[in-house]
Scaffold this motif. Sequence first.
Motif, PDB file in Angstrom:
ATOM      1  N   ARG A 182      80.124 118.960  38.308  1.00 18.20           N
ATOM      2  CA  ARG A 182      80.312 118.413  39.641  1.00 18.20           C
ATOM      3  C   ARG A 182      81.402 117.342  39.562  1.00 18.20           C
ATOM      4  NH1 ARG A 182      74.800 119.135  38.974  1.00 18.20           N
ATOM      5  NH2 ARG A 182      74.363 116.992  38.389  1.00 18.20           N
ATOM      6  N   PRO A 183      82.516 117.518  40.277  1.00 17.67           N
ATOM      7  CA  PRO A 183      83.583 116.516  40.247  1.00 17.67           C
ATOM      8  C   PRO A 183      83.280 115.395  41.237  1.00 17.67           C
ATOM      9  CG  PRO A 183      84.287 118.378  41.556  1.00 17.67           C
ATOM     10  CD  PRO A 183      82.889 118.693  41.085  1.00 17.67           C
ATOM     11  N   LEU A 184      82.433 114.454  40.847  1.00 15.00           N
ATOM     12  CA  LEU A 184      81.976 113.404  41.746  1.00 15.00           C
ATOM     13  C   LEU A 184      82.992 112.267  41.806  1.00 15.00           C
ATOM     14  CD1 LEU A 184      78.233 113.248  40.629  1.00 15.00           C
ATOM     15  CD2 LEU A 184      79.295 114.704  42.353  1.00 15.00           C
ATOM     16  N   TYR A 185      83.148 111.699  42.982  1.00 15.88           N
ATOM     17  CA  TYR A 185      84.033 110.539  43.117  1.00 15.88           C
ATOM     18  C   TYR A 185      83.508 109.425  42.231  1.00 15.88           C
ATOM     19  CZ  TYR A 185      86.266 106.392  44.981  1.00 15.88           C
ATOM     20  OH  TYR A 185      86.960 105.214  45.095  1.00 15.88           O
TER      21      TYR A 185
ATOM     22  N   ALA B  25      73.072 108.503  40.046  1.00 13.67           N
ATOM     23  CA  ALA B  25      73.350 107.570  41.133  1.00 13.67           C
ATOM     24  C   ALA B  25      74.791 107.639  41.609  1.00 13.67           C
ATOM     25  CB  ALA B  25      73.027 106.141  40.689  1.00 13.67           C
ATOM     26  N   VAL B  26      75.634 108.404  40.918  1.00 15.26           N
ATOM     27  CA  VAL B  26      77.031 108.535  41.355  1.00 15.26           C
ATOM     28  C   VAL B  26      77.055 109.182  42.733  1.00 15.26           C
ATOM     29  CG1 VAL B  26      79.275 109.554  40.843  1.00 15.26           C
ATOM     30  CG2 VAL B  26      77.834 108.741  38.974  1.00 15.26           C
ATOM     31  N   THR B  27      77.824 108.607  43.640  1.00 13.29           N
ATOM     32  CA  THR B  27      77.826 109.081  45.015  1.00 13.29           C
ATOM     33  C   THR B  27      78.236 110.549  45.111  1.00 13.29           C
ATOM     34  OG1 THR B  27      78.687 108.680  47.241  1.00 13.29           O
ATOM     35  CG2 THR B  27      80.200 108.309  45.411  1.00 13.29           C
ATOM     36  N   ARG B  28      77.613 111.243  46.059  1.00 14.32           N
ATOM     37  CA  ARG B  28      78.016 112.614  46.392  1.00 14.32           C
ATOM     38  C   ARG B  28      78.944 112.613  47.590  1.00 14.32           C
ATOM     39  NH1 ARG B  28      75.227 112.287  41.769  1.00 14.32           N
ATOM     40  NH2 ARG B  28      74.377 114.283  41.091  1.00 14.32           N
ATOM     41  N   ASP B  29      79.422 111.438  47.986  1.00 16.37           N
ATOM     42  CA  ASP B  29      80.372 111.323  49.083  1.00 16.37           C
ATOM     43  C   ASP B  29      81.766 111.730  48.594  1.00 16.37           C
ATOM     44  OD1 ASP B  29      81.169 110.802  51.659  1.00 16.37           O
ATOM     45  OD2 ASP B  29      80.372 108.766  51.704  1.00 16.37           O
ATOM     46  N   TYR B  30      82.712 111.736  49.505  1.00 16.04           N
ATOM     47  CA  TYR B  30      84.062 112.155  49.153  1.00 16.04           C
ATOM     48  C   TYR B  30      85.069 111.150  49.681  1.00 16.04           C
ATOM     49  CZ  TYR B  30      83.384 114.126  53.852  1.00 16.04           C
ATOM     50  OH  TYR B  30      83.062 114.305  55.174  1.00 16.04           O
ATOM     51  N   VAL B  31      86.227 111.140  49.037  1.00 14.47           N
ATOM     52  CA  VAL B  31      87.300 110.213  49.375  1.00 14.47           C
ATOM     53  C   VAL B  31      88.599 111.003  49.437  1.00 14.47           C
ATOM     54  CG1 VAL B  31      88.663 108.255  48.526  1.00 14.47           C
ATOM     55  CG2 VAL B  31      86.164 108.196  48.362  1.00 14.47           C
ATOM     56  N   PHE B  32      89.437 110.682  50.423  1.00  8.32           N
ATOM     57  CA  PHE B  32      90.759 111.284  50.531  1.00  8.32           C
ATOM     58  C   PHE B  32      91.814 110.287  50.057  1.00  8.32           C
ATOM     59  CE2 PHE B  32      88.458 113.237  54.196  1.00  8.32           C
ATOM     60  CZ  PHE B  32      88.451 114.543  53.721  1.00  8.32           C
ATOM     61  N   GLU B  33      92.838 110.816  49.451  1.00  9.10           N
ATOM     62  CA  GLU B  33      94.005 110.007  49.092  1.00  9.10           C
ATOM     63  C   GLU B  33      95.241 110.744  49.579  1.00  9.10           C
ATOM     64  OE1 GLU B  33      95.187 107.502  45.229  1.00  9.10           O
ATOM     65  OE2 GLU B  33      95.212 109.665  44.880  1.00  9.10           O
TER      66      GLU B  33
END
Length: 502
Positions: free
Chosen positions: A330-333, A342-350
């Motif tokens: 899983r490529p987690l942010y 506990a690593v977030t499953r949310d996503y970030v754009f750059e």
Amino acid sequence: MNATVSRSGSGHGLLDLAVIGGGINGAGIARDAAGRGLKVLLCEKDDFAEGTSSRSGKLIHGGLRYLEYYEFRLVREALIEREVLLASAPHIIWPMRFVLPHSPEQRPAWLVRTGLFLYDHLGGRKQLPASRNVDLAHEPEGAPLRPEFRRGFEYSDCWVDDSRLVILNLVDAARKGAVILPRTRAVSARREDGVWLLDMHRENGEVQTVRARALVNAAGPWVQDVVQGVAGLNSAHNVRLVKGSHLVVPKFWSGSQAYLLQNTDRRVIFVNPYETDLALIGTTDIVHDGRAEDVAIDGGEIDYLLAVLDRYFRAAPRKADIIHAFSGVRPLYDDNADNPSAVTRDYVFEVHGTPEQPPLLSIFGGKITTFRRLAEQALERLAPWFPQMAPAWTADACLPGGNLGSSFEQFLADLAAAYPALPQQAVTHYARLYGTCARDLLGSARSTDDLGRHFGGTFYERELAYLREREWASTAADVLERRTKHGLHLTRAERETFEAQL
């Protein structure tokens, strides 16, 4: 082999969007963008969904345990998406009830009840039943469990055929004009004359260059490789690769319910019905420091998963019962959390680019449940470069085959009535994988003779031809592991025979 060189005059003309990565995020973005009138190309270095997107826990869910980490926005978005996706693809997504035996050593009952109350109400639940208490000592859901687990809870989420979800998004993207290129590696990209020039290497040795107004980097575990190695840029973000492994064993309980088990390390393990008579068990959470391509289950993970089963079930499976096992990363942010769980499953754009420069949009993180919303937000970020782009549209649109017009059960009955001479098990298979597109696959077939060569199980030559012509399948693994799960149902001899003739 001498490479065939095709430069900017490749026949694609000037693209609006070139998407790198054929997992669920890239597929969702390509579909959404093509449906908004953009000229889109997607390239994937391997087969579609060959990485993370075919090695998930195969659930569309809000993430009940994420509430413990105060990920309320992510859980709410995922629960809303659960309803949207269930309506869009009821042939490959369907409701599932999860039984959570109460283990007071891990979490008190009041905390579980509070979490389930939030889970029932955060996302505006409409189609799925609410959670409830379960008397495991007397109700059938408790029969396979050890007698010390007398109390439990039950709640709803959804099952998904993850790799088919990717393929259906790509099929829809292609229907809307997108160019879809499997086994095509992005090797370099550079800005020139106000556009990106993207060099791609095809598996057959062809070198192709396309011009695009924008690039989308949806490479998942390889997102940094694209930013730095392909585009030659620097990134302020990173992903943390977390390995998740699963076991497949014969189903060892009665009923359609799944189980969610709390382990002594406060992690949870899913035990889900799979492929009618099998069970899917997982997952682990282990930081993976090597190459994403090299991920594999190890003996410690097998022992870990079997130990959790043995703690809860009267007749838990053993190593000898394992039919299949798989691992994915899983490529987690990377939010610098110490605990992989506990690593977030949310996503970030750059976004690299200015109004005067063609942009590169890169995606860090994400989960399969939120792919559609992620695609919408990605195109929102690119909107300044595409002022004429049409508005968002996917929230109310079916994926290919999803326009059943009735319940799945009624659709299946109608399909079986239309093909009365075909085995019921085969008709169910076609209905589940292809929905209304099953009629395109079956055509005028009136008997199994019309389906061509029989490879074993419910696998016939006509389906193989369909997958090769309509869904970019070219290898045995494409067919047996990702487009379908026939590989789990063929004997070793049948599989070897099929692989030898493909």
